[in-house]
Design a protein around this motif. Structure first.
Motif, PDB file in Angstrom:
ATOM      1  N   ARG A   3       0.826  -1.196   0.000  1.00 61.51           N
ATOM      2  CA  ARG A   3       0.000   0.000   0.000  1.00 61.51           C
ATOM      3  C   ARG A   3       0.863   1.250   0.000  1.00 61.51           C
ATOM      4  NH1 ARG A   3      -1.171   3.350   3.471  1.00 61.51           N
ATOM      5  NH2 ARG A   3      -0.439   2.127   5.210  1.00 61.51           N
ATOM      6  N   SER A   4       1.977   1.233   0.769  1.00 60.36           N
ATOM      7  CA  SER A   4       2.808   2.428   0.824  1.00 60.36           C
ATOM      8  C   SER A   4       3.440   2.720  -0.540  1.00 60.36           C
ATOM      9  CB  SER A   4       3.896   2.278   1.893  1.00 60.36           C
ATOM     10  OG  SER A   4       4.706   1.168   1.629  1.00 60.36           O
ATOM     11  N   THR A   5       3.869   1.657  -1.252  1.00 56.66           N
ATOM     12  CA  THR A   5       4.404   1.868  -2.591  1.00 56.66           C
ATOM     13  C   THR A   5       3.328   2.389  -3.525  1.00 56.66           C
ATOM     14  OG1 THR A   5       5.987   0.083  -2.286  1.00 56.66           O
ATOM     15  CG2 THR A   5       5.529   0.748  -4.547  1.00 56.66           C
ATOM     16  N   ARG A   6       2.145   1.818  -3.398  1.00 57.47           N
ATOM     17  CA  ARG A   6       1.041   2.229  -4.262  1.00 57.47           C
ATOM     18  C   ARG A   6       0.677   3.686  -4.005  1.00 57.47           C
ATOM     19  NH1 ARG A   6      -1.611  -1.686  -2.989  1.00 57.47           N
ATOM     20  NH2 ARG A   6      -2.981  -0.788  -1.450  1.00 57.47           N
ATOM     21  N   ASN A   7       0.750   4.105  -2.754  1.00 61.08           N
ATOM     22  CA  ASN A   7       0.424   5.493  -2.432  1.00 61.08           C
ATOM     23  C   ASN A   7       1.385   6.467  -3.098  1.00 61.08           C
ATOM     24  OD1 ASN A   7      -1.877   5.207  -0.919  1.00 61.08           O
ATOM     25  ND2 ASN A   7      -0.753   4.879   0.988  1.00 61.08           N
ATOM     26  N   ARG A   8       2.633   6.044  -3.315  1.00 63.09           N
ATOM     27  CA  ARG A   8       3.582   6.927  -3.989  1.00 63.09           C
ATOM     28  C   ARG A   8       3.228   7.088  -5.457  1.00 63.09           C
ATOM     29  NH1 ARG A   8       7.459   4.037  -0.800  1.00 63.09           N
ATOM     30  NH2 ARG A   8       8.016   2.739  -2.573  1.00 63.09           N
ATOM     31  N   LEU A   9       2.455   6.100  -5.983  1.00 62.11           N
ATOM     32  CA  LEU A   9       2.132   6.123  -7.400  1.00 62.11           C
ATOM     33  C   LEU A   9       0.800   6.782  -7.697  1.00 62.11           C
ATOM     34  CD1 LEU A   9       3.210   2.476  -8.325  1.00 62.11           C
ATOM     35  CD2 LEU A   9       4.516   4.579  -8.602  1.00 62.11           C
ATOM     36  N   LEU A  10      -0.024   6.966  -6.668  1.00 61.30           N
ATOM     37  CA  LEU A  10      -1.359   7.515  -6.880  1.00 61.30           C
ATOM     38  C   LEU A  10      -1.369   9.010  -6.620  1.00 61.30           C
ATOM     39  CD1 LEU A  10      -3.538   4.798  -5.148  1.00 61.30           C
ATOM     40  CD2 LEU A  10      -3.226   5.161  -7.589  1.00 61.30           C
ATOM     41  N   THR A  11      -2.016   9.750  -7.450  1.00 59.48           N
ATOM     42  CA  THR A  11      -2.201  11.175  -7.219  1.00 59.48           C
ATOM     43  C   THR A  11      -3.126  11.380  -6.045  1.00 59.48           C
ATOM     44  OG1 THR A  11      -1.939  11.628  -9.548  1.00 59.48           O
ATOM     45  CG2 THR A  11      -3.017  13.332  -8.242  1.00 59.48           C
ATOM     46  N   VAL A  12      -2.709  12.232  -5.127  1.00 56.95           N
ATOM     47  CA  VAL A  12      -3.541  12.522  -3.971  1.00 56.95           C
ATOM     48  C   VAL A  12      -4.424  13.708  -4.334  1.00 56.95           C
ATOM     49  CG1 VAL A  12      -3.565  13.137  -1.549  1.00 56.95           C
ATOM     50  CG2 VAL A  12      -1.766  11.661  -2.441  1.00 56.95           C
ATOM     51  N   THR A  13      -5.604  13.395  -4.773  1.00 60.00           N
ATOM     52  CA  THR A  13      -6.548  14.435  -5.187  1.00 60.00           C
ATOM     53  C   THR A  13      -7.888  14.198  -4.549  1.00 60.00           C
ATOM     54  OG1 THR A  13      -7.153  13.173  -7.134  1.00 60.00           O
ATOM     55  CG2 THR A  13      -5.430  14.820  -7.417  1.00 60.00           C
ATOM     56  N   ALA A  14      -8.653  15.251  -4.360  1.00 60.95           N
ATOM     57  CA  ALA A  14     -10.015  15.114  -3.848  1.00 60.95           C
ATOM     58  C   ALA A  14     -10.897  14.677  -4.984  1.00 60.95           C
ATOM     59  CB  ALA A  14     -10.504  16.454  -3.304  1.00 60.95           C
ATOM     60  N   ILE A  15     -11.703  13.652  -4.742  1.00 63.47           N
ATOM     61  CA  ILE A  15     -12.578  13.111  -5.779  1.00 63.47           C
ATOM     62  C   ILE A  15     -14.003  13.198  -5.305  1.00 63.47           C
ATOM     63  CG2 ILE A  15     -13.219  11.043  -7.058  1.00 63.47           C
ATOM     64  CD1 ILE A  15     -10.364  10.190  -7.017  1.00 63.47           C
ATOM     65  N   ALA A  16     -14.859  13.778  -6.097  1.00 63.69           N
ATOM     66  CA  ALA A  16     -16.281  13.819  -5.774  1.00 63.69           C
ATOM     67  C   ALA A  16     -17.027  13.479  -7.041  1.00 63.69           C
ATOM     68  CB  ALA A  16     -16.692  15.197  -5.271  1.00 63.69           C
ATOM     69  N   ALA A  17     -17.376  12.219  -7.219  1.00 62.41           N
ATOM     70  CA  ALA A  17     -18.094  11.810  -8.418  1.00 62.41           C
ATOM     71  C   ALA A  17     -19.546  12.182  -8.258  1.00 62.41           C
ATOM     72  CB  ALA A  17     -17.954  10.301  -8.604  1.00 62.41           C
ATOM     73  N   LYS A  42      -2.462   9.394   1.692  1.00 60.00           N
ATOM     74  CA  LYS A  42      -3.887   9.243   1.923  1.00 60.00           C
ATOM     75  C   LYS A  42      -4.331   7.808   1.670  1.00 60.00           C
ATOM     76  CE  LYS A  42      -5.446  13.957   0.865  1.00 60.00           C
ATOM     77  NZ  LYS A  42      -6.111  14.198   2.148  1.00 60.00           N
ATOM     78  N   LEU A  43      -5.246   7.354   2.488  1.00 59.13           N
ATOM     79  CA  LEU A  43      -5.936   6.094   2.250  1.00 59.13           C
ATOM     80  C   LEU A  43      -7.195   6.419   1.460  1.00 59.13           C
ATOM     81  CD1 LEU A  43      -5.678   4.359   5.738  1.00 59.13           C
ATOM     82  CD2 LEU A  43      -4.452   3.745   3.654  1.00 59.13           C
ATOM     83  N   LEU A  67      -4.602   8.778  10.788  1.00 56.68           N
ATOM     84  CA  LEU A  67      -4.833   8.301   9.426  1.00 56.68           C
ATOM     85  C   LEU A  67      -5.397   9.425   8.567  1.00 56.68           C
ATOM     86  CD1 LEU A  67      -6.444   4.810  10.156  1.00 56.68           C
ATOM     87  CD2 LEU A  67      -4.060   5.334   9.619  1.00 56.68           C
ATOM     88  N   ASP A  68      -4.872   9.552   7.363  1.00 58.32           N
ATOM     89  CA  ASP A  68      -5.314  10.587   6.421  1.00 58.32           C
ATOM     90  C   ASP A  68      -6.226   9.919   5.399  1.00 58.32           C
ATOM     91  OD1 ASP A  68      -5.633  12.871   4.995  1.00 58.32           O
ATOM     92  OD2 ASP A  68      -3.548  13.037   4.338  1.00 58.32           O
ATOM     93  N   ILE A  69      -7.526  10.196   5.478  1.00 52.62           N
ATOM     94  CA  ILE A  69      -8.525   9.504   4.674  1.00 52.62           C
ATOM     95  C   ILE A  69      -9.004  10.379   3.520  1.00 52.62           C
ATOM     96  CG2 ILE A  69     -10.770   8.341   4.701  1.00 52.62           C
ATOM     97  CD1 ILE A  69      -8.646   6.992   6.409  1.00 52.62           C
ATOM     98  N   GLU A  70      -9.102   9.787   2.353  1.00 50.00           N
ATOM     99  CA  GLU A  70      -9.738  10.433   1.211  1.00 50.00           C
ATOM    100  C   GLU A  70     -10.962   9.602   0.834  1.00 50.00           C
ATOM    101  OE1 GLU A  70      -8.932  11.538  -3.482  1.00 50.00           O
ATOM    102  OE2 GLU A  70      -7.264  10.997  -2.171  1.00 50.00           O
ATOM    103  N   LEU A  71     -12.145  10.143   1.043  1.00 49.91           N
ATOM    104  CA  LEU A  71     -13.375   9.445   0.706  1.00 49.91           C
ATOM    105  C   LEU A  71     -13.671   9.620  -0.778  1.00 49.91           C
ATOM    106  CD1 LEU A  71     -15.674  10.378   3.720  1.00 49.91           C
ATOM    107  CD2 LEU A  71     -14.293   8.316   3.412  1.00 49.91           C
ATOM    108  N   VAL A  72     -13.872   8.522  -1.464  1.00 48.77           N
ATOM    109  CA  VAL A  72     -14.227   8.526  -2.877  1.00 48.77           C
ATOM    110  C   VAL A  72     -15.697   8.135  -2.973  1.00 48.77           C
ATOM    111  CG1 VAL A  72     -13.750   7.563  -5.154  1.00 48.77           C
ATOM    112  CG2 VAL A  72     -11.881   7.887  -3.521  1.00 48.77           C
ATOM    113  N   ASP A  73     -16.531   9.075  -3.392  1.00 48.03           N
ATOM    114  CA  ASP A  73     -17.976   8.856  -3.394  1.00 48.03           C
ATOM    115  C   ASP A  73     -18.370   7.998  -4.590  1.00 48.03           C
ATOM    116  OD1 ASP A  73     -20.586   9.014  -2.648  1.00 48.03           O
ATOM    117  OD2 ASP A  73     -20.715  11.192  -2.682  1.00 48.03           O
TER     118      ASP A  73
END
Length: 300
Positions: A3-17, A42-43, A67-73
């Motif tokens: 997960r930590s490696t994956r977090n380095r690869l994912l853009t940390v952006t706010a998502i509101a679908a 962010k998780l 924990l730093d949470i990003e909720l994806v709706d």
């Protein structure tokens, strides 16, 4: 991939679908923190109704735990599990075990439950009758037509004495399993149409999601299934992760936070007091899931 490696690869952006669920992953220069993994990014958690009070309470509790949470709706349920499997989410919490089992079998996947949240009783409602006894022989009952809710609805109707199911019914029963000896007929419709159908049928099985908007209350139900029975186990709502992340301490902590007093209170308030909190272990949940997957394969 951790997960930590994956977090380095994912853009940390706010998502509101808002109208569709569209998730994408792209490169990021964020470095993970050393140590126990907390605070390394962010998780990304897929949920339904991110604006609900329970998720505000959850995020606050998670932040207090570091924990730093990003909720994806999530707006499209059909993309929620594939997006988790593909690494665009770290976990999701929107589904019960029966739904997860259907996905895993259909997609040949191994997404894994890592914690339980609650069971929401499924009820039978009527705008024409005040009791089960008043529903006439030959009457018509509307039920949700999606496979997981359809089977559960049929089991509720059988418990009510309104239908009989082939071989006693199961979590994979369909309208084809309703025996001719049944008191009523069933009409499968889209779940969101079940409260609307109350105007023309004798009764409807209505999901809790649609009660408030339809002016209904759980107290109006003629019958609800027993959330503490073995028959309700497939409908335990769960936290889900990829199999390789099932022991990730941060993800396991998410499930623990959902049982905090503040989150439970918000959950019960939001559900109109109907939510029955469950604390099954991941091992218990996996055992139930495996049995459901076996049943689905046997029925196909």
């Amino acid at each position: 991939m951790s997960r930590s490696t994956r977090n380095r690869l994912l853009t940390v952006t706010a998502i509101a679908a808002v109208t569709t669920f569209a998730l994408s992953a792209c490169g990021s220069g964020t470095d993970a923190a050393s140590g126990d993994g907390k605070g390394d990014g962010k998780l990304r958690v897929g949920v339904v109704g991110a604006a609900d009070d329970k998720w505000a309470a959850f995020t606050k509790e998670a932040e207090a735990e570091g924990l730093d949470i990003e909720l994806v709706d999530l707006q499209d349920y059909t993309q929620a599990n594939p997006s988790l499997s593909q690494g665009q989410l770290d976990a999701n919490q929107f589904q019960h075990l029966q739904f997860l089992a259907g996905y895993n079998v259909d997609a040949d996947d191994d997404l894994t439950p890592i914690g339980a949240t609650a069971v929401y009783p499924l009820g039978l409602y009527s705008s024409k009758h005040d009791s089960l006894d008043q529903i006439p022989a030959g009457g018509q009952v509307a039920v949700p037509n999606d496979p997981t809710n359809l089977a559960r609805a049929l089991l509720v109707l059988q418990e009510a004495g309104l239908i009989e199911l082939k071989d006693g019914g199961s979590a994979v029963s369909t309208e084809a399993d309703v025996l001719p000896s049944s008191k009523v007929t069933v009409t499968p419709v889209a779940a969101e149409q079940t409260p609307i159908q109350l105007q023309s049928v004798d009764a409807s099985i209505v999901n809790n999601d649609f009660l408030e908007d339809s002016g209904l209350s759980a107290d109006d139900a003629l019958l609800q299934d027993d959330p503490d029975s073995a028959a309700a186990e497939p409908y335990i709502n769960v936290w889900v992760a990829r199999a390789e992340d099932a022991d990730d301490p941060d993800l396991l902590q998410l499930a623990e936070i959902s049982h905090s007093d503040a989150v439970v209170a918000a959950e019960k308030k939001q559900s109109g007091g109907t939510a029955v909190i469950k604390k099954n272990t991941p091992e218990e949940l996996q055992k139930i899931l495996t049995g459901l997957e076996d049943d689905i394969r046997a029925a196909s």
